[in-house]
Design a protein around this motif. Structure first.
Motif, mmCIF file in Angstrom:
data_model
loop_
_atom_site.group_PDB
_atom_site.id
_atom_site.type_symbol
_atom_site.label_atom_id
_atom_site.label_comp_id
_atom_site.label_asym_id
_atom_site.label_seq_id
_atom_site.Cartn_x
_atom_site.Cartn_y
_atom_site.Cartn_z
ATOM 1 N N GLN A 37 14.599 6.348 -4.289
ATOM 2 C CA GLN A 37 14.336 5.218 -3.394
ATOM 3 C C GLN A 37 14.803 5.559 -1.987
ATOM 4 O O GLN A 37 15.787 6.273 -1.794
ATOM 5 C CB GLN A 37 15.100 3.981 -3.875
ATOM 6 N N PRO A 44 9.220 2.301 2.162
ATOM 7 C CA PRO A 44 9.519 2.670 0.783
ATOM 8 C C PRO A 44 9.883 4.133 0.596
ATOM 9 O O PRO A 44 10.492 4.500 -0.379
ATOM 10 C CB PRO A 44 8.220 2.330 0.048
ATOM 11 N N CYS A 165 3.596 5.019 -2.254
ATOM 12 C CA CYS A 165 4.751 4.161 -2.537
ATOM 13 C C CYS A 165 5.774 4.827 -3.456
ATOM 14 O O CYS A 165 6.772 4.210 -3.818
ATOM 15 C CB CYS A 165 4.283 2.847 -3.162
ATOM 16 N N SER A 183 9.671 -4.886 -10.474
ATOM 17 C CA SER A 183 10.209 -4.051 -9.400
ATOM 18 C C SER A 183 9.153 -3.118 -8.839
ATOM 19 O O SER A 183 9.128 -2.838 -7.639
ATOM 20 C CB SER A 183 11.400 -3.234 -9.908
ATOM 21 N N LYS A 187 7.861 -3.079 -4.986
ATOM 22 C CA LYS A 187 7.827 -1.858 -4.184
ATOM 23 C C LYS A 187 6.426 -1.613 -3.639
ATOM 24 O O LYS A 187 6.258 -1.185 -2.492
ATOM 25 C CB LYS A 187 8.276 -0.677 -5.041
ATOM 26 N N GLN A 190 5.918 -3.849 -0.798
ATOM 27 C CA GLN A 190 6.749 -3.421 0.319
ATOM 28 C C GLN A 190 6.033 -2.379 1.177
ATOM 29 O O GLN A 190 6.245 -2.305 2.388
ATOM 30 C CB GLN A 190 8.064 -2.844 -0.207
ATOM 31 N N CYS A 191 5.171 -1.596 0.548
ATOM 32 C CA CYS A 191 4.417 -0.581 1.298
ATOM 33 C C CYS A 191 3.545 -1.209 2.374
ATOM 34 O O CYS A 191 3.201 -0.561 3.359
ATOM 35 C CB CYS A 191 3.527 0.217 0.355
#
Length: 475
Positions: A37, A44, A165, A183, A187, A190-191
């Motif tokens: 991460q 990301p 990602c 999760s 993620k 989030q990209c």
């Protein structure tokens, strides 16, 4: 192996083989464990990790929107620009009808490119999560563009997103019931914060194109016009009302975003909308119709102009015409939810009436009419369609519904056999509109469409290219 596959000759679509992008997906998905991460919550991945995931290739992302015909038009423009800039095109899914809206270019009232990129990304994630994802390459036949001389490079969004990602999973068969799916989805969403970046080069990771139809008309190989004012500008009243201080300029996309530019350094080049249309003697955003000095792009323009639906869709439309209508017919596009119909419905009905009168003079009774409409037949009472339906001596009306067996069977065929076998069931694609367009391409008595409609433009293009005549029926 993953990176080399891009430049190999790719298998073509055939009725018995998976779609082109599915084949790309199977070959390009990285067989690597998830990478670490990024401690920076804004992005990301670290750019060094991102470039390891994506290799030496450079990619082009764009944000389709509005109805399917708009999205198809944008895909064509994206193919040209990715080829001009020598980037691998990220082929998106078909977005839900008007899930993402652009606004009005003529009125200089549109969503910013960064905003529309984020909305499109979030909607695509929703399509993946709800198992409603249908790639544009599962609907549009891209195999004519796979010629080695064109060197067109494409990749499915799901494959790109998994790498971009740092997910390390197969998003084609993503199941929300899997452990850790929440999760992974977080993620993935989030990209979108990175892809929505505007006019910044994040450590050479990504460059977000902030120019849109309010400021720019993209051209190619029009050296004398590079940087000059476009002929269409906001009028003085609009300038005062909205306090517009900018001007629309014609810019060469290769010079602005190609070799030597900051954008060229980025692994991912992200556009907003790539929709364009002729308006007041100009183009709203992209004016690339020929390339006399670049033979490769000139040839590609001609090929892109002719691409259409995959064989299963075209064959379904032609079989309906042959087996159901059984003779010469007229196609009438009367879609109430078409963005242009509310502006041109009177003209559309007037054009239909005039066309029917001319066919009557030719003594073609009864006249067979395929009605391309989203108005349920039960609601035709009291409408012009109801009037035509009642006069069965003069007119025979035909239409298609989502629940018709031919539509259902064709939708099932579009789900690749590999996905049917290995993935949990998803939602069948909504393909009624595509089959309707295929039917209209076969209308030997003519086509009456709505002025300014991208659906009408798509049908007219299919008719111009002789799609119904050039492709033989297959079982």
């Amino acid at each position: 192996m993953a990176e080399e596959t891009h430049n190999q000759t790719l298998p073509l679509n055939t009725p018995s083989s998976p779609p082109l992008l599915t084949l790309l997906h199977l070959h390009l998905l990285p067989q690597k464990p998830p990478i670490s991460q990024n401690p920076n919550p804004q992005f990301p991945l670290q750019c060094t990790d991102l470039q390891k995931q994506l290799g030496s290739n450079k990619f082009l992302f764009f944000a389709p929107h509005s109805g399917f015909s708009n999205q198809f038009s944008e895909l064509k423009n994206a193919i040209l620009i990715s080829a001009i800039l020598n980037r691998t095109l990220i082929v998106p899914p078909v977005l839900d009808h008007h899930a993402v809206a652009l606004g009005s270019c003529p009125k200089f009232r549109v969503s910013d490119p960064s905003e529309i990129r984020l909305k499109v990304w979030d909607h695509i994630v929703d399509l993946i999560e709800t198992r409603r994802y249908v790639s544009m390459a599962d609907v549009i036949d891209l195999s004519p563009l796979s010629s080695s001389s064109l060197d067109l490079k494409i990749i499915d969004f799901r494959v790109f997103a998994s790498r971009f990602c740092g997910l390390g999973i197969d998003l084609t068969c993503f199941d929300v019931s899997d452990v850790g799916s929440s999760s992974l989805l977080a993620k993935l969403k989030q990209c979108g914060s990175l892809i929505s970046s505007a006019n910044v080069s994040v450590d050479r990771c990504l460059y977000g194109v902030d120019e849109d139809c309010r400021t720019t008309v993209w051209t190619y190989e029009q050296n004398a016009e590079d940087g000059v004012l476009d002929s269409f500008q906001p009028d003085e009243e609009l300038r005062r009302k909205k306090k517009i201080s900018f001007f629309r300029r014609r810019r060469d996309v290769y010079k602005a975003l190609g070799p030597g530019s900051e954008a060229e350094l980025a692994t991912v080049l992200a556009f907003g909308s790539l929709f364009t249309a002729p308006y007041k003697g100009s183009e709203l955003y992209i004016d690339i119709h020929e390339s006399p000095r670049d033979e490769r792009i000139h040839f590609l323009i001609q090929k892109v102009d002719a691409i259409s639906f995959v064989p299963d869709i075209l064959n379904a439309g032609k079989k309906f015409a042959v087996e159901k209508i059984k003779g010469p017919f007229l196609c009438a596009q009367l879609r109430m939810l078409d963005g242009q119909f509310k502006n041109h419905w009177k003209t559309t009905f007037t054009g239909l009436e005039q066309k029917l009168e001319s066919l009557k003079v030719e003594n073609r009774l009864p006249i067979h009419i395929f009605v391309m409409t989203d108005l349920p037949e039960a609601n035709w009472t009291g409408t012009y369609l109801g009037k035509l339906a009642r006069d069965s001596d003069a007119y025979r009306l035909y239409n298609l519904q989502e629940e018709d067996e031919k539509v259902v069977q064709t939708a099932r065929k579009l789900v690749p056999a590999s996905l049917q076998k290995n993935c949990s069931p998803g939602t069948s694609p909504d393909i009624l509109l595509y089959i309707e367009e295929a039917v209209c391409s076969c209308a030997s008595l003519g086509f009456v469409g709505t002025a300014g409609s991208t659906i009408a433009k798509s049908i007219e293009q299919m008719r111009k290219n002789g799609v119904c005549l050039n492709k033989s029926l297959v079982d």
